[in-house]
Design a protein around this motif. Structure first.
Motif, PDB file in Angstrom:
ATOM      1  N   UNK A   1       0.828  -1.234  -0.074  1.00 61.01           N
ATOM      2  CA  UNK A   1       0.189  -0.005   0.113  1.00 61.01           C
ATOM      3  C   UNK A   1       0.829   1.252  -0.068  1.00 61.01           C
ATOM      4  N   UNK A   2       2.108   1.130   0.793  1.00 59.45           N
ATOM      5  CA  UNK A   2       2.673   2.463   1.131  1.00 59.45           C
ATOM      6  C   UNK A   2       3.878   2.576   0.122  1.00 59.45           C
ATOM      7  N   UNK A   3       4.152   1.370  -0.854  1.00 57.54           N
ATOM      8  CA  UNK A   3       5.358   1.527  -1.689  1.00 57.54           C
ATOM      9  C   UNK A   3       4.921   1.459  -3.167  1.00 57.54           C
ATOM     10  N   UNK A   4       3.690   1.225  -3.486  1.00 55.91           N
ATOM     11  CA  UNK A   4       3.163   1.262  -4.776  1.00 55.91           C
ATOM     12  C   UNK A   4       2.766   2.447  -5.337  1.00 55.91           C
ATOM     13  N   UNK A   5       2.121   2.391  -6.475  1.00 56.66           N
ATOM     14  CA  UNK A   5       1.765   3.702  -7.253  1.00 56.66           C
ATOM     15  C   UNK A   5       0.870   4.548  -6.355  1.00 56.66           C
TER      16      UNK A   5
END
Ligand SMILES: [Zn+2]
Length: 407
Positions: A310-314
């Motif tokens: 959730x926090x590293x994706x687009x």
């Protein structure tokens, strides 16, 4: 005996029969710790060796969590399900997939990630939990890579940290998925792997893991026992133990269901994590707050699952915003909200913390609410009329409690 008294006797017999059939479940619901305070824990899995952007994501999460305090001044806590190693994909390719190679969090490449995790722990906003040495069983990965184009492609193109892209069944660590349905791993191999991952956790973070989170929630009693012998005290569960993958690759083989505070092999204590907040999949804070309300009414803690992606994706920006909104709304709706780690929750439940319900009348009220959530029991209770005295008792207990709260 008159017709009326015969009917009354029959009715009472039916009620007794229902209670007898459900006695074990009802007793377990009574024993399950009852929380007087709303406890909120955000559980985020899959963090481990990875690119600098993952370190930056954690730095931002630490700042975000630290801004939100409960009435006791404690910052919001995110437990981190730590993955301690990833596949060294370049080295595995160089060896033509003949043997497995790993990059560990405790190696020099993992310094930045280790430091941010330790800094978050020192500030009291991150709590480090064991997710696994890897998010898979290495031998299963190698075997699959030799015959499965999708896995071979992953080894040839993905950074080793992108385990979310692997086929779902392969992401389970504690079962042999080289064929489906999966097969149990040899116990000696389980014990060796547990000893290795616990040692690696200690080398990485300076302490042994007290809490374990089985990858994909597939694990067995043997794994549990090995963890317990290595010092693990708490296992995070989804409310049941799934022991393998079925023919279609789905988690299956349930061999027990689980309530908060129950004990497993080697004396481990279970916690139940059954709330989900994955903003990247469209989960909204408002909806989750309604689910929190239902948990708190049953005297249960809110363990909320959210993953690294959730926090590293687009869509990371909207995930941070959603997390911020969730914490703001929860604090506004429950002024007595408490932030704590899963480890602190389990310890408090075991030692009788002050935030547990002690009053017998209040316990009875919570217990009746819990019983009413058991599907078949609820239906039988309404069909037989047993629900009426239960409902009346619940109404009296609720009115009494509200009177005490206002008086
Ligand atoms: Zn995971």
């Amino acid at each position: 005996m008159s017709l009326v008294s015969t009917l009354v006797v029959l009715l009472l017999c039916a009620w007794c029969a229902i209670l007898l059939v459900y006695r074990r479940r009802l007793l377990r619901l009574w024993r399950e710790p009852m929380l007087a305070a709303p406890v909120l824990i955000i559980e985020s899995d899959d963090w481990g060796p990875g690119p600098a952007s993952h370190v930056a994501a954690l730095e931002r999460l630490i700042e975000l969590l630290a801004r939100h305090r409960d009435a006791w001044g404690r910052a919001a806590v995110m437990t981190i399900g730590a993955v301690l190693a990833i596949a060294d994909t370049a080295a595995i390719r160089a060896g033509e997939i003949s043997c497995y190679r790993r990059q560990r969090l405790c190696d020099s490449d993992g310094v930045a990630m280790r430091e941010v995790l330790l800094a978050g722990r020192a500030r009291g906003v991150l709590a480090l939990q064991l997710h696994g040495m890897e998010h898979y069983w290495p031998q299963s990965l190698l075997t699959a890579a030799r015959r499965d184009a999708e896995v071979r492609d992953w080894l040839e193109t993905a950074a080793g940290s992108d385990t979310e892209r692997l086929p779902s069944a392969l992401q389970s660590r504690w079962t042999d998925v080289t064929t489906l349905p999966s097969r149990p791993l040899p116990e000696a191999e389980i014990r060796a792997a547990v000893a290795e991952e616990v040692a690696c956790f200690e080398t990485s973070f300076g302490t042994r893991p007290l809490v374990a989170v089985p990858p994909t929630f597939v694990w067995t009693e043997q794994v549990e026992r090995a963890w317990a012998e290595a010092g693990v005290r708490v296992i995070i569960t989804p409310g049941r133990r799934l022991t393998g993958r079925d023919r279609a690759g789905q988690p299956g083989g349930c061999d027990r269901d689980i309530l908060n505070g129950e004990r497993g092999a080697g004396g481990v204590r279970y916690l139940v994590r059954d709330l989900y907040f994955e903003p990247a999949l469209g989960h909204r804070p408002e909806r989750l707050c309604d689910e929190l309300a239902r948990h708190f009414a049953l005297g249960r803690p809110a363990l909320i699952e959210t993953h690294r992606f959730n926090f590293t994706g687009e869509q990371a920006e909207s995930a941070y915003a959603a997390l911020e909104t969730l914490l703001e709304q929860a604090r506004a709706r429950w002024p007595g909200l408490r932030f704590m780690s899963a480890e602190a929750l389990a310890a408090g439940q075991a030692t009788g913390a002050e935030w547990l319900v002690r009053d017998r009348a209040r316990r009875l009220e919570v217990w009746l609410r819990r019983a009413a959530r058991v599907d078949r029991l609820r239906k039988l209770a309404w069909l037989s009329g047993l629900a009426l005295p239960a409902w009346a008792l619940l109404a009296v207990l609720g009115a009494w409690r509200r009177g005490e709260e206002h008086g």
